[in-house]
Design an enzyme around this catalytic site. Sequence first.
Site, PDB file in Angstrom:
ATOM      1  N   ARG A  44       5.556 -10.767  -9.142  1.00  0.00           N
ATOM      2  CA  ARG A  44       5.272  -9.619  -8.264  1.00  0.00           C
ATOM      3  C   ARG A  44       6.523  -9.250  -7.470  1.00  0.00           C
ATOM      4  NH1 ARG A  44       0.422 -12.352  -7.734  1.00  0.00           N
ATOM      5  NH2 ARG A  44       1.008 -13.309  -5.748  1.00  0.00           N
ATOM      6  N   LYS A 134      -1.534   1.437   6.539  1.00  0.00           N
ATOM      7  CA  LYS A 134      -2.497   2.234   5.769  1.00  0.00           C
ATOM      8  C   LYS A 134      -3.818   1.506   5.609  1.00  0.00           C
ATOM      9  CE  LYS A 134      -3.398   2.476   1.610  1.00  0.00           C
ATOM     10  NZ  LYS A 134      -3.336   2.420   0.145  1.00  0.00           N
ATOM     11  N   GLU A 176      -6.752   6.757   4.665  1.00  0.00           N
ATOM     12  CA  GLU A 176      -6.919   7.172   3.271  1.00  0.00           C
ATOM     13  C   GLU A 176      -8.383   7.080   2.831  1.00  0.00           C
ATOM     14  OE1 GLU A 176      -5.179   4.536   0.354  1.00  0.00           O
ATOM     15  OE2 GLU A 176      -5.242   6.023  -1.229  1.00  0.00           O
ATOM     16  N   LYS A 218      -4.233  10.574   4.157  1.00  0.00           N
ATOM     17  CA  LYS A 218      -3.914  10.421   2.728  1.00  0.00           C
ATOM     18  C   LYS A 218      -5.168  10.813   1.951  1.00  0.00           C
ATOM     19  CE  LYS A 218      -2.176   7.206  -0.760  1.00  0.00           C
ATOM     20  NZ  LYS A 218      -1.198   6.170  -1.050  1.00  0.00           N
TER      21      LYS A 218
HETATM   22  C1  5MM Z   1      -5.737   5.113  -4.520  1.00  0.00           C
HETATM   23  O1  5MM Z   1      -4.727   4.177  -4.474  1.00  0.00           O
HETATM   24  C2  5MM Z   1      -3.635   4.469  -3.608  1.00  0.00           C
HETATM   25  C3  5MM Z   1      -2.717   5.495  -4.195  1.00  0.00           C
HETATM   26  O2  5MM Z   1      -2.367   5.096  -5.505  1.00  0.00           O
HETATM   27  P1  5MM Z   1      -2.464   6.136  -6.727  1.00  0.00           P
HETATM   28  O3  5MM Z   1      -1.412   7.192  -6.458  1.00  0.00           O
HETATM   29  O4  5MM Z   1      -2.168   5.286  -7.926  1.00  0.00           O
HETATM   30  O5  5MM Z   1      -3.864   6.687  -6.724  1.00  0.00           O
HETATM   31  C4  5MM Z   1      -2.896   3.165  -3.345  1.00  0.00           C
HETATM   32  O6  5MM Z   1      -2.101   3.255  -2.184  1.00  0.00           O
HETATM   33  C5  5MM Z   1      -3.871   2.020  -3.214  1.00  0.00           C
HETATM   34  O7  5MM Z   1      -4.554   2.158  -2.003  1.00  0.00           O
HETATM   35  C6  5MM Z   1      -3.076   0.730  -3.268  1.00  0.00           C
HETATM   36  O8  5MM Z   1      -2.452   0.630  -4.523  1.00  0.00           O
HETATM   37  C7  5MM Z   1      -3.908  -0.506  -2.973  1.00  0.00           C
HETATM   38  O9  5MM Z   1      -4.958  -0.591  -3.871  1.00  0.00           O
HETATM   39  P2  5MM Z   1      -5.841  -1.925  -3.942  1.00  0.00           P
HETATM   40  O10 5MM Z   1      -6.898  -1.568  -4.966  1.00  0.00           O
HETATM   41  O11 5MM Z   1      -4.958  -2.995  -4.428  1.00  0.00           O
HETATM   42  O12 5MM Z   1      -6.384  -2.170  -2.589  1.00  0.00           O
END
Ligand code: 5MM
Length: 331
Positions: A44, A134, A176, A218
């Site tokens: 990662r 966020k 978001e 967001k």
């Molecule tokens: C919706 O996901 C967020 C924006 O990503 P995309 O542009 O791919 O839609 C993204 O910031 C998301 O919140 C994070 O990747 C964290 O996701 P998880 O599922 O790991 O909490």
Amino acid sequence: MTDLVATARSLFAPGKGILAADESVHTATTRLSHYGIATSAEMRRQYRDLFLGAEGIEEYLSGVILFSETLSQKGNDKKAFPKSLAARGVAPGVKVDLGTEPFPSSPEELITQGLLDLAERLQMYKKQGALFTKWRAVIRIDGDQLPTSVALHENAKRLASYAKEVQTAGLVPILEPEILLEGTHSRMRSRAVIEETMQTVFSVLEEHSVDRASVIIKTSMALSGAESGKKDTPEEVAEDTLSALIASVPRQVAGIVFLSGGQTPDEATANLAAIAKHAKRANAPWPLTFSYARALQDEALALWKGKEENVPAARAAYLARLAKVSAAVLG
Ligand code: 5MM
């Protein structure tokens, strides 16, 4: 509070946006395994370095949302990721929610967790260099049945408690409430749900005395569901997305950023370009930009495959996509 507003506004520098590199361990594992890459903390770290260590990102990125693990990891340059980003003028942020769980009052819907120890975690993230945060709520559309107003309200309450706590800690909150693309719904239904969600969020923010001026929203775009069999044109997406947001997001917020939500990189770029153009014509009251994860990273991940020798080609694809998305946001 003025500093918070200035930090929030700085994320909307012309032609710049935010990379969402905040995939949790579970999501990062799913993403990497899709490309045959086995995960570990070290893998990662290399995955993050691919995107955060690329030369020239500061031309397109005002900020990066990191996963908490990444705050304490170092890039190949041996510098802590937040430090090396800040040194290049890219603000480090962090995802602070702890994922979702079924909502007991409506078990087909999800509510977001993470408020319990938030105050202590914020102090730690701040020490590690985070300037903004966020929190993601997940809203699923199913016909006229979902989302229920009770689930929308519970997610809004948690977003408001999060925002208040974050502002008190001296950090900028990104809220978001993601409307999922999955489903058979129409674009009109997506537009109506965005509007209802934002109205609910802002009425609860008011009750919690959250300062709107340092809040960043967001949001998803208004799109027909992925299983609806309909492909929207960028003009349709722009018109409905902006109608929903103009009707529901107060002019005082610091700005609005878009997630890509499962659109292809080309779709997310074309839709953003149409939204930016339409926003100029409609004299939209807030600045807009991108905060994509998949639409910025997927092309590079497909080339990288976890191998050192593929880093230059993967980074070239990533920078090319950043250049296109930056041009799109300039309208
Ligand atoms: C919706 O996901 C967020 C924006 O990503 P995309 O542009 O791919 O839609 C993204 O910031 C998301 O919140 C994070 O990747 C964290 O996701 P998880 O599922 O790991 O909490």
